[in-house]
Motif scaffolding. Structure first.
Motif, mmCIF file in Angstrom:
data_model
loop_
_atom_site.group_PDB
_atom_site.id
_atom_site.type_symbol
_atom_site.label_atom_id
_atom_site.label_comp_id
_atom_site.label_asym_id
_atom_site.label_seq_id
_atom_site.Cartn_x
_atom_site.Cartn_y
_atom_site.Cartn_z
ATOM 1 N N ALA A 8 0.833 -1.207 0.000
ATOM 2 C CA ALA A 8 0.000 0.000 0.000
ATOM 3 C C ALA A 8 0.867 1.256 0.000
ATOM 4 C CB ALA A 8 -0.924 0.000 1.213
ATOM 5 N N ALA A 9 1.966 1.232 0.756
ATOM 6 C CA ALA A 9 2.877 2.375 0.793
ATOM 7 C C ALA A 9 3.541 2.589 -0.557
ATOM 8 C CB ALA A 9 3.933 2.158 1.875
ATOM 9 N N THR A 10 3.860 1.503 -1.251
ATOM 10 C CA THR A 10 4.478 1.606 -2.572
ATOM 11 C C THR A 10 3.526 2.250 -3.582
ATOM 12 O OG1 THR A 10 5.799 -0.376 -2.106
ATOM 13 C CG2 THR A 10 5.632 0.315 -4.409
ATOM 14 N N TYR A 61 8.110 -4.809 11.870
ATOM 15 C CA TYR A 61 8.446 -3.452 12.290
ATOM 16 C C TYR A 61 7.312 -2.509 11.877
ATOM 17 C CZ TYR A 61 13.300 -3.851 13.936
ATOM 18 O OH TYR A 61 14.427 -4.117 14.667
ATOM 19 N N THR A 62 7.378 -1.284 12.387
ATOM 20 C CA THR A 62 6.288 -0.329 12.157
ATOM 21 C C THR A 62 6.429 0.487 10.875
ATOM 22 O OG1 THR A 62 7.419 1.420 13.418
ATOM 23 C CG2 THR A 62 5.960 -0.070 14.648
ATOM 24 N N GLU A 63 7.606 0.447 10.238
ATOM 25 C CA GLU A 63 7.835 1.338 9.093
ATOM 26 C C GLU A 63 6.836 1.143 7.961
ATOM 27 O OE1 GLU A 63 11.272 2.208 11.445
ATOM 28 O OE2 GLU A 63 10.283 0.315 10.968
ATOM 29 N N ALA A 64 6.526 -0.104 7.641
ATOM 30 C CA ALA A 64 5.638 -0.359 6.502
ATOM 31 C C ALA A 64 4.257 0.247 6.732
ATOM 32 C CB ALA A 64 5.518 -1.859 6.242
ATOM 33 N N ILE A 65 3.678 -0.010 7.894
ATOM 34 C CA ILE A 65 2.320 0.473 8.135
ATOM 35 C C ILE A 65 2.306 1.993 8.308
ATOM 36 C CG2 ILE A 65 2.292 0.226 10.663
ATOM 37 C CD1 ILE A 65 -0.560 -0.986 10.298
ATOM 38 N N GLY A 77 1.932 8.015 3.612
ATOM 39 C CA GLY A 77 1.960 8.236 2.172
ATOM 40 C C GLY A 77 0.588 8.571 1.618
ATOM 41 N N TRP A 78 -0.410 7.802 2.026
ATOM 42 C CA TRP A 78 -1.762 8.069 1.542
ATOM 43 C C TRP A 78 -2.330 9.351 2.132
ATOM 44 C CZ3 TRP A 78 -3.961 6.359 -2.631
ATOM 45 C CH2 TRP A 78 -3.531 5.151 -3.179
ATOM 46 N N ALA A 79 -1.996 9.641 3.397
ATOM 47 C CA ALA A 79 -2.459 10.895 3.994
ATOM 48 C C ALA A 79 -1.868 12.086 3.251
ATOM 49 C CB ALA A 79 -2.064 10.949 5.471
ATOM 50 N N LEU A 80 -0.589 11.988 2.894
ATOM 51 C CA LEU A 80 0.045 13.088 2.166
ATOM 52 C C LEU A 80 -0.585 13.267 0.794
ATOM 53 C CD1 LEU A 80 2.256 15.165 2.468
ATOM 54 C CD2 LEU A 80 3.890 13.526 1.544
ATOM 55 N N TRP A 81 -0.891 12.160 0.130
ATOM 56 C CA TRP A 81 -1.550 12.264 -1.174
ATOM 57 C C TRP A 81 -2.943 12.877 -1.022
ATOM 58 C CZ3 TRP A 81 -5.771 9.775 -3.720
ATOM 59 C CH2 TRP A 81 -5.836 10.033 -5.096
ATOM 60 N N ALA A 131 7.967 4.552 -7.140
ATOM 61 C CA ALA A 131 7.612 3.306 -6.458
ATOM 62 C C ALA A 131 8.819 2.389 -6.335
ATOM 63 C CB ALA A 131 6.481 2.601 -7.207
ATOM 64 N N VAL A 132 9.601 2.285 -7.410
ATOM 65 C CA VAL A 132 10.804 1.435 -7.389
ATOM 66 C C VAL A 132 11.829 1.991 -6.409
ATOM 67 C CG1 VAL A 132 12.779 0.627 -8.735
ATOM 68 C CG2 VAL A 132 10.475 0.555 -9.719
ATOM 69 N N LEU A 133 12.022 3.308 -6.418
ATOM 70 C CA LEU A 133 12.980 3.923 -5.505
ATOM 71 C C LEU A 133 12.584 3.694 -4.053
ATOM 72 C CD1 LEU A 133 13.671 7.333 -7.300
ATOM 73 C CD2 LEU A 133 15.196 5.348 -7.172
ATOM 74 N N PHE A 134 11.292 3.805 -3.767
ATOM 75 C CA PHE A 134 10.821 3.571 -2.402
ATOM 76 C C PHE A 134 11.052 2.123 -1.994
ATOM 77 C CE2 PHE A 134 7.267 1.948 0.226
ATOM 78 C CZ PHE A 134 7.591 2.582 1.424
ATOM 79 N N ALA A 135 10.712 1.194 -2.875
ATOM 80 C CA ALA A 135 10.849 -0.234 -2.557
ATOM 81 C C ALA A 135 12.299 -0.681 -2.493
ATOM 82 C CB ALA A 135 10.096 -1.073 -3.588
ATOM 83 N N SER A 136 13.213 0.134 -3.002
ATOM 84 C CA SER A 136 14.627 -0.257 -3.015
ATOM 85 C C SER A 136 15.505 0.729 -2.253
ATOM 86 C CB SER A 136 15.127 -0.388 -4.458
ATOM 87 O OG SER A 136 15.029 0.850 -5.150
ATOM 88 N N THR A 137 14.938 1.424 -1.275
ATOM 89 C CA THR A 137 15.772 2.236 -0.390
ATOM 90 C C THR A 137 16.723 1.307 0.363
ATOM 91 O OG1 THR A 137 14.026 2.127 1.280
ATOM 92 C CG2 THR A 137 14.117 4.116 -0.088
#
Length: 364
Positions: free
Chosen positions: A96-98, A144-148, A154-158, A128-134
């Motif tokens: 979802a974050a991607t 961990y909490t980072e994904a959620i 990310g969606w709130a910002l959009w 999306a690729v850059l985010f998934a490959s940080t």
């Protein structure tokens, strides 16, 4: 695909170093997350400790309740263990974050090139690729909490960019129950709502909702700890985390880049430097202020405080919007360049994530 490559290499490195994929995906803070989801905040195993090897009655309250609550809800389904629920929650949230990263990249591109839908799509895909490959995107598949958090933020910002105030407010509440980084998101939503205060009641309601999750946890922990600054005291006492205006980060950079020979620390130092450069680029390239301000504040919550420096790459993941200038620049390059960069970042991310979990001896 990006995360699958990372997981495959992680398993290989783990096998070579006597560590199972199962254990690595639930290492360090992951053990806290699993225990909180299974036991709640009371009756936790005695082996769970802070950075000083201690566990007090308040130690667990350093961790926000959002992620354990979601894991517990998934765990309620028959046949699903707490561990499986945690990994599944992170996988879904990471996906979802991607998608949110794609939407943000596309939105920024179309704002710059309104008539070029194709370029907008390319920028979104690259983002999306850059985010998934940080470098530490392996955490998107961990307990961990980072994904959620990244999914909610990310969606709130959009939604803020789209001026969907109520949805943005509700998502920010959820983000605020997940990580303290949400203060950056809260600030952006409040500022944006004030800037659009003439648009009726919705911006005001969105702004009013925004701090409820984060503030509610601060108040709850403060009451329990007997101090309005209770959560900050627990963090400071347990993990040495406190505001110092970046002094510890500067010392870490100087020491690491002048004397350290450990790959994990050297890469961490350069990621910190790169983040600062990307923040500057966000303003120089005149990205939407919501992107620039959120990225700056999210990074500031990490870089202007003390604590475990070797976890900085992971902690900076929520500031992923600072990658937008790279996505926009690559959207104007050839397909060959785009693919080359995508492959390079994917392989680098796979190596670094596996190194930090399978070889690096300290907590991440």
């Amino acid at each position: 695909m990006v995360r699958a490559i990372g997981a495959g290499w992680l398993q290989y490195v783990g096998n070579r170093n006597g560590k199972s994929l199962h254990d690595m995906l639930a290492a360090w803070d992951g053990q806290w997350m699993l225990a909180l989801a299974h036991h709640g905040y009371n009756d936790l195993p005695a082996n769970l400790t802070d950075a000083h090897g201690e566990q007090t009655a308040d130690t667990a309250y350093a961790f926000f309740p959002g992620y354990p609550m979601f894991v517990r809800a998934v765990d309620a389904f028959p046949g699903i263990s707490t561990y499986a629920a945690a990994i599944l929650t992170s996988l879904v949230a990471g996906a979802a974050a991607t998608v949110a990263a794609y939407r943000i990249g596309r939105w920024c591109a179309l704002r710059r090139w309104p008539a070029d839908e194709a370029r907008g799509d390319r920028a979104g895909q690259i983002m999306a690729v850059l985010f998934a490959s940080t470098p530490m995107s392996v955490v998107l598949t961990m307990a961990y909490t980072e994904a959620i958090y990244c999914a909610f933020a990310g969606w709130a910002l959009w939604m803020i960019l789209e001026k969907r105030w109520l949805t943005a407010g509700l998502l920010t509440v959820c983000a605020g129950l997940t990580r303290t980084t949400a203060v950056a998101l809260i600030a952006v939503l409040v500022i944006a709502a004030f800037a659009h205060r003439r648009d009726g009641w919705r911006p005001w309601v969105g702004a009013a909702l925004a701090p409820l999750g984060w503030l509610g946890w601060m108040v709850f922990v403060g009451i329990r700890a007997g101090s309005p600054m209770g959560w900050f005291r627990i963090q400071s006492n347990g993990w040495g985390t406190r505001f110092d205006a970046g002094a510890a980060t500067v010392r870490y950079l100087v020491d690491t880049l002048s004397t350290n020979q450990t790959a994990g620390d050297v890469v961490t130092a350069w990621v910190i430097v790169a983040t600062a450069v990307l923040i500057a680029l966000a303003f120089v390239t005149r990205l939407p202020w919501q992107i620039s301000v959120y990225g700056t504040l999210a990074a500031a919550t990490v870089l202007l405080s003390t604590g475990l420096m070797n976890s900085r790459v992971r902690l900076l993941l929520p500031a992923f919007v600072v990658l937008v200038p790279i996505a926009l620049a690559l959207a104007q390059r050839s397909r060959t360049t785009q693919i080359t960069v995508g492959v390079a970042t994917t392989l680098t991310s796979a190596w670094f994530g596996a190194y930090m979990l399978g070889i690096y001896p300290y907590a991440i």
